[in-house]
Structures are given as structure tokens and as C-alpha cells.
Motif scaffolding. Structure first.
Motif, PDB file in Angstrom:
ATOM      1  N   ILE A  96       0.720  -1.279  -0.028  1.00  0.00           N
ATOM      2  CA  ILE A  96       0.041  -0.127   0.171  1.00  0.00           C
ATOM      3  C   ILE A  96       0.977   1.235   0.001  1.00  0.00           C
ATOM      4  N   ALA A  97       1.902   1.241   0.821  1.00  0.00           N
ATOM      5  CA  ALA A  97       2.757   2.275   1.033  1.00  0.00           C
ATOM      6  C   ALA A  97       3.679   2.839  -0.433  1.00  0.00           C
ATOM      7  N   GLY A  98       3.757   1.668  -1.022  1.00  0.00           N
ATOM      8  CA  GLY A  98       4.380   1.793  -2.440  1.00  0.00           C
ATOM      9  C   GLY A  98       3.555   2.173  -3.457  1.00  0.00           C
ATOM     10  N   GLY A  99       2.379   2.007  -3.163  1.00  0.00           N
ATOM     11  CA  GLY A  99       1.362   2.363  -4.383  1.00  0.00           C
ATOM     12  C   GLY A  99       1.266   1.195  -5.486  1.00  0.00           C
ATOM     13  N   ILE A 100       1.809   0.048  -5.089  1.00  0.00           N
ATOM     14  CA  ILE A 100       1.927  -1.066  -6.091  1.00  0.00           C
ATOM     15  C   ILE A 100       0.655  -1.957  -5.900  1.00  0.00           C
ATOM     16  N   PRO A 101      -0.122  -2.124  -7.245  1.00  0.00           N
ATOM     17  CA  PRO A 101      -1.215  -2.748  -7.387  1.00  0.00           C
ATOM     18  C   PRO A 101      -0.714  -4.342  -7.100  1.00  0.00           C
ATOM     19  N   HIS A 102      -1.500  -5.239  -6.365  1.00  0.00           N
ATOM     20  CA  HIS A 102      -1.301  -6.597  -6.057  1.00  0.00           C
ATOM     21  C   HIS A 102      -2.499  -7.487  -5.791  1.00  0.00           C
ATOM     22  N   LEU A 103      -2.035  -8.688  -6.692  1.00  0.00           N
ATOM     23  CA  LEU A 103      -3.019  -9.787  -6.564  1.00  0.00           C
ATOM     24  C   LEU A 103      -2.647 -10.741  -5.821  1.00  0.00           C
ATOM     25  N   TYR A 104      -3.563 -11.510  -4.771  1.00  0.00           N
ATOM     26  CA  TYR A 104      -3.286 -12.758  -4.016  1.00  0.00           C
ATOM     27  C   TYR A 104      -3.942 -13.691  -4.781  1.00  0.00           C
ATOM     28  N   THR A 105      -3.003 -14.801  -4.875  1.00  0.00           N
ATOM     29  CA  THR A 105      -3.880 -16.275  -5.142  1.00  0.00           C
ATOM     30  C   THR A 105      -2.893 -17.175  -4.685  1.00  0.00           C
ATOM     31  N   GLY A 106      -3.536 -18.542  -4.640  1.00  0.00           N
ATOM     32  CA  GLY A 106      -2.897 -19.587  -3.987  1.00  0.00           C
ATOM     33  C   GLY A 106      -3.864 -20.697  -3.726  1.00  0.00           C
ATOM     34  N   VAL A 107      -3.362 -21.690  -3.412  1.00  0.00           N
ATOM     35  CA  VAL A 107      -4.357 -22.885  -2.766  1.00  0.00           C
ATOM     36  C   VAL A 107      -3.838 -23.567  -1.415  1.00  0.00           C
ATOM     37  N   VAL A 108      -4.936 -23.428  -0.533  1.00  0.00           N
ATOM     38  CA  VAL A 108      -4.674 -23.823   0.878  1.00  0.00           C
ATOM     39  C   VAL A 108      -5.536 -25.076   1.084  1.00  0.00           C
ATOM     40  N   GLU A 109      -4.702 -26.185   1.561  1.00  0.00           N
ATOM     41  CA  GLU A 109      -5.552 -27.565   1.519  1.00  0.00           C
ATOM     42  C   GLU A 109      -6.315 -27.663   0.489  1.00  0.00           C
ATOM     43  N   ALA A 110      -7.651 -27.827   0.179  1.00  0.00           N
ATOM     44  CA  ALA A 110      -8.301 -28.093  -0.861  1.00  0.00           C
ATOM     45  C   ALA A 110      -9.209 -26.963  -1.439  1.00  0.00           C
ATOM     46  N   PRO A 147      -4.061   0.344  -4.420  1.00  0.00           N
ATOM     47  CA  PRO A 147      -3.728   0.822  -3.357  1.00  0.00           C
ATOM     48  C   PRO A 147      -4.696   2.383  -2.950  1.00  0.00           C
ATOM     49  N   GLY A 148      -5.240   2.466  -1.819  1.00  0.00           N
ATOM     50  CA  GLY A 148      -6.004   3.563  -1.571  1.00  0.00           C
ATOM     51  C   GLY A 148      -7.365   3.700  -2.221  1.00  0.00           C
ATOM     52  N   CYS A 149      -7.642   2.590  -3.085  1.00  0.00           N
ATOM     53  CA  CYS A 149      -8.914   2.813  -3.812  1.00  0.00           C
ATOM     54  C   CYS A 149      -9.735   1.720  -3.483  1.00  0.00           C
ATOM     55  N   THR A 150      -9.318   0.290  -3.435  1.00  0.00           N
ATOM     56  CA  THR A 150      -9.960  -0.909  -3.182  1.00  0.00           C
ATOM     57  C   THR A 150      -9.603  -1.419  -1.925  1.00  0.00           C
ATOM     58  N   ALA A 151     -10.422  -2.094  -1.300  1.00  0.00           N
ATOM     59  CA  ALA A 151     -10.103  -3.025  -0.156  1.00  0.00           C
ATOM     60  C   ALA A 151      -8.890  -3.757  -0.124  1.00  0.00           C
ATOM     61  N   CYS A 152      -8.274  -3.764   0.775  1.00  0.00           N
ATOM     62  CA  CYS A 152      -6.905  -4.574   0.783  1.00  0.00           C
ATOM     63  C   CYS A 152      -6.943  -5.718   1.770  1.00  0.00           C
ATOM     64  N   ALA A 153      -5.772  -6.450   1.538  1.00  0.00           N
ATOM     65  CA  ALA A 153      -5.757  -7.842   2.647  1.00  0.00           C
ATOM     66  C   ALA A 153      -5.862  -7.290   4.116  1.00  0.00           C
ATOM     67  N   GLY A 154      -5.430  -6.095   4.485  1.00  0.00           N
ATOM     68  CA  GLY A 154      -5.453  -5.561   5.760  1.00  0.00           C
ATOM     69  C   GLY A 154      -6.955  -5.285   6.074  1.00  0.00           C
ATOM     70  N   CYS A 155      -7.992  -4.711   5.103  1.00  0.00           N
ATOM     71  CA  CYS A 155      -9.224  -4.624   5.388  1.00  0.00           C
ATOM     72  C   CYS A 155      -9.918  -6.049   5.642  1.00  0.00           C
ATOM     73  N   MET A 156      -9.405  -6.927   4.854  1.00  0.00           N
ATOM     74  CA  MET A 156     -10.060  -8.355   4.923  1.00  0.00           C
ATOM     75  C   MET A 156      -9.923  -8.751   6.265  1.00  0.00           C
ATOM     76  N   GLU A 157      -8.634  -8.869   6.721  1.00  0.00           N
ATOM     77  CA  GLU A 157      -8.284  -9.554   7.878  1.00  0.00           C
ATOM     78  C   GLU A 157      -8.947  -8.764   9.134  1.00  0.00           C
ATOM     79  N   ARG A 158      -8.926  -7.496   8.993  1.00  0.00           N
ATOM     80  CA  ARG A 158      -9.641  -6.699  10.183  1.00  0.00           C
ATOM     81  C   ARG A 158     -11.104  -7.124  10.374  1.00  0.00           C
ATOM     82  N   GLY A 159     -11.807  -6.994   8.855  1.00  0.00           N
ATOM     83  CA  GLY A 159     -13.165  -7.652   8.652  1.00  0.00           C
ATOM     84  C   GLY A 159     -13.208  -8.834   9.389  1.00  0.00           C
ATOM     85  N   ASN A 160     -12.418  -9.682   9.280  1.00  0.00           N
ATOM     86  CA  ASN A 160     -12.586 -11.278   9.642  1.00  0.00           C
ATOM     87  C   ASN A 160     -12.345 -11.271  11.138  1.00  0.00           C
TER      88      ASN A 160
END
Length: 380
Positions: free
Chosen positions: A241-255, A265-278
Motif C-alpha cells: 500500500i505504501a509503495g502504491g503497487i497494485p497487487h493480486l493474491y492467489t494460491g491454494v490452501v488445503e483443498a 492501493p487507496g482505492c479498493t479494499a486490501c488484505a488488511g481490510c479483509m483481515e480486520r473485517g474477519n
């Protein structure tokens, strides 16, 4: 202009006076009324004739003056015409690299279906050559994503990972069995080079007018430990976020496979928003995360090869949609799929008021308009 009917769209007469272009409802267009003579004129729109010659051909067929121009305008307005001579200097340079152009012709044809302007598809594919991105992770998901983005014409695909390739890293479209025992990052770089349609761009080709290297247009976070994609560390998120770099999360956990969120950054919800909401919904979330991340047990990660292949393909599609200026559905949203049902489900992530990303201060209109920034913004 050398008008050409878009070859990607199959053409069929729906009835005696209307023609349908395209098969699937998502992109099909029906045009009418179209008489037989005008239908015959359409057959000449193959990109080999300029408009003056088309007008001569139309007169020779007995059509009234202005019919060719009217047909071209009508088809252009409907998004059904392309122009093999359009697209500017970048497209002209791509055509000169004949082998690369031939490799990318199917990609150009596909993009022509969704970008109506003549030359728009070729222009977007040609622009990919100047893009620089990173894939963080060279496991079954990350290596395949890197290879796919390179094959799609992205000029600079950097892969970061540590350690040495293990048998469990091998996957179709990813690291090969021959790479086992090699450094993961080195093996992934070789994979990216093999997948590319031609040589990587020279440094001078990607520098701006004052000689600066391009910034990162996107970082794809595809850690071999799928937990790090499913529940990302907040410190890492804040760094992006501080670097202003767009980023996409992806992966496989268990199944379960995940694609998203794509964070602007600064425009759409981030991973921090997601974890705080959870955490707001589940007070025990922090305690669980601490134990999951403790690393006390070293076990083989559960990563089904078919699921990893599906996830990597979808993640690459979302990345390319964004890089081409589109608005993929992963922006501010996580997509999940689990075995054995394999039904994709979306989790919309709400910007959190306590998150440092600042997305919570945006209106819905601002969130929507920020999903597809220009390349200048992404590279700036």
C-alpha cells in the motif's frame, strides 16, 4: 483504413435479412436489415483493400454510391470491424517480429472480441511488451502464472522465491521434473524465457524519455504456502500500500483455491481490510492465525495439481484483464473454489475504517472508477 471483419466472430445468417456475428451470448451481435448484395460486399472486407478500392468494388457490383462507406461506418459502430494496419508504432514493431506476432495472433483475436475499436486488440497486446511485473512464489500456482503471463506477451516477468525445486513443485505449465534440485528462482526464470513469444525487450525499449526503468505495474502474490495467500500478513500488505503497487493474491490452501483480492492501493479494499473485517466477526481469529503461522510442523502442503492449474489460469486472466486496462471482478473481491464441488463463490471485501490503506474514505463511484487505471498510472 483497411476494413476487415473480425475473424474471431463466426458469421451466420439468422434469417433472410439479418446476420449474427458471434456464437456466445456474451459477445454476439445481430445486424439487420442486410440485403444479399450488401452481404456479398461484406465478403470483401478482409483487410486487403483500402476504402477507395472497396468503393470501386461496390460500384462494380452495381451498388449505389456511398454504400461501401455506409457499411463500413455501420460495422465499425457495431464493433465488428478491425484494421490490420491500425495500432500505432508498437503494433507495427510487433508485426515486424513475425514469429512473435504469429504466436500472439490468437490472443489478438480474442481481445478483438471485447475491444471494439479497430486496432485496439493488437495495441493492447503490443503494449504488454513494456510492462514489468513480479510473481512472488514459484510453486505449482506461481510458476504457472509467470509462464502464462510471459506467453501472453508481458515483456518483463520477474519471479521471486527461495530454496530449491522439489518434486512437489512440478506441474503442467509450471516447473518441470528436470528442474528438481535447481534453485526455484533460476528455474522459474528459465521457464519464463521459454514461454515468451520472443526475446525479452532491451532496457532501452522499456525506459521512459528520461531513461528511467519502468515501475511495477502489478505484483502477483502466489506463495507456495497457500495460507500466506488466504490470510496474508498485514505488514506485507501495508508495504505494498505504501509503495502504491497494485497487487493480486492467489494460491491454494488445503483443498481450496483463492483468486483475489486485486488491491489498488487507496482505492479498493486490501488484505488488511479483509483481515480486520474477519477479526471483527471472529474474536478468536488472531489466536488461530498465530498458531497457523507458527511453523512448528513441517508438512507437505496440500495442493491438488488440477486445482492449482485452474487457479493459476484464472489468476493470470484477472492479471491480464487489469494490465490491459480492464476491471476484473477480483478488484476488492476474493473468489474461492473448493474440492470436490468446484463452485466458485465471491466474497466482497468492505474497506475497513481502521485500515491504513485509506480505501474506506472512497465513495462507491470512486472505487469503481479506480478499478481500471491507465498504464501511465500503474507504471508511474
Amino acid at each position: 483504413m483497411h476494413p476487415m471483419m473480425k475473424p474471431a466472430l463466426r458469421r451466420a445468417w439468422r434469417d433472410r435479412q439479418s446476420v449474427q456475428f458471434g456464437v456466445t451470448p456474451a459477445h454476439a451481435v445481430t445486424l439487420g436489415p442486410v440485403d444479399t448484395a450488401t452481404g456479398a460486399l461484406m465478403e470483401l472486407l478482409d483487410g486487403t483493400r483500402g476504402l477507395p478500392l472497396l468503393c470501386e468494388e461496390a460500384r462494380a457490383m452495381g451498388l449505389p454510391d456511398g454504400r461501401a462507406e455506409a457499411l463500413v461506418n455501420r460495422l465499425t459502430a457495431a464493433g465488428l470491424l478491425d484494421d490490420p494496419t491500425a495500432g500505432g508504432p508498437a503494433v507495427a514493431a510487433l508485426r515486424k517480429r513475425a514469429a512473435a506476432h504469429d504466436r500472439l495472433r490468437p490472443d489478438i483475436a480474442s481481445l478483438s472480441v471485447i475491444h471494439p475499436e479497430p486496432g485496439g486488440a493488437a495495441g493492447r497486446v503490443a503494449a504488454r511488451r513494456a510492462i514489468r511485473l513480479q510473481v512472488r512464489g514459484a510453486g505449482r500456482v506461481g510458476a504457472s502464472i509467470a509462464a502464462t503471463l510471459s506467453a501472453a506477451g508481458v515483456g518483463r516477468v520477474e519471479v521471486l522465491d527461495g530454496g530449491y525445486t522439489e518434486p512437489g513443485d512440478v506441474a503442467p505449465g509450471g516447473l518441470s521434473a528436470e528442474a528438481v534440485g535447481d534453485r526455484r528462482d533460476a528455474a522459474a526464470r528459465r521457464l519464463v524465457r521459454r514461454a515468451a513469444p520472443d526475446r525479452p525487450p532491451r532496457v532501452a525499449e522499456t525506459q521512459d524519455p528520461v531513461g528511467r526503468e519502468p515501475g511495477l505495474s502489478l505484483v502477483v502474490l502466489a506463495p507456495r504456502d497457500g495460507l500466506a495467500a488466504y490470510a496474508p500478513a498485514l505488514q506485507e500488505s501495508e508495504d505494498w500500500i505504501a509503495g502504491g503497487i497494485p497487487h493480486l493474491y492467489t494460491g491454494v490452501v488445503e483443498a481450496t483455491g483463492v483468486v483475489g483480492p486485486l488491491v489498488l492501493p487507496g482505492c479498493t479494499a486490501c488484505a488488511g481490510c479483509m483481515e480486520r473485517g474477519n477479526a471483527d466477526l471472529d474474536p478468536g481469529r488472531g489466536r488461530l492465525l498465530a498458531q497457523w503461522r507458527s511453523g512448528r510442523r513441517r508438512t507437505v502442503a496440500a495442493c491438488d495439481v488440477a486445482l492449482a492449474t485452474a487457479v493459476s489460469g484464472l489468476a493470470a486472466c484477472h492479471a491480464l484483464s487489469f494490465l490491459d486496462g480492464g476491471a476484473p471482478a477480483s478488484a476488492g473481491t476474493r473468489w474461492e473454489v473448493s474440492l470436490p464441488q468446484l463452485s466458485w463463490r465471491a466474497q466482497r471485501i468492505t474497506p475497513h475504517l481502521d485500515c491504513v490503506c485509506g480505501a474506506a474514505g472512497k465513495t462507491e463511484r470512486e472505487h469503481t472508477s479506480a478499478v481500471a487505471p491507465t498504464h501511465a498510472t500503474m507504471n508511474g
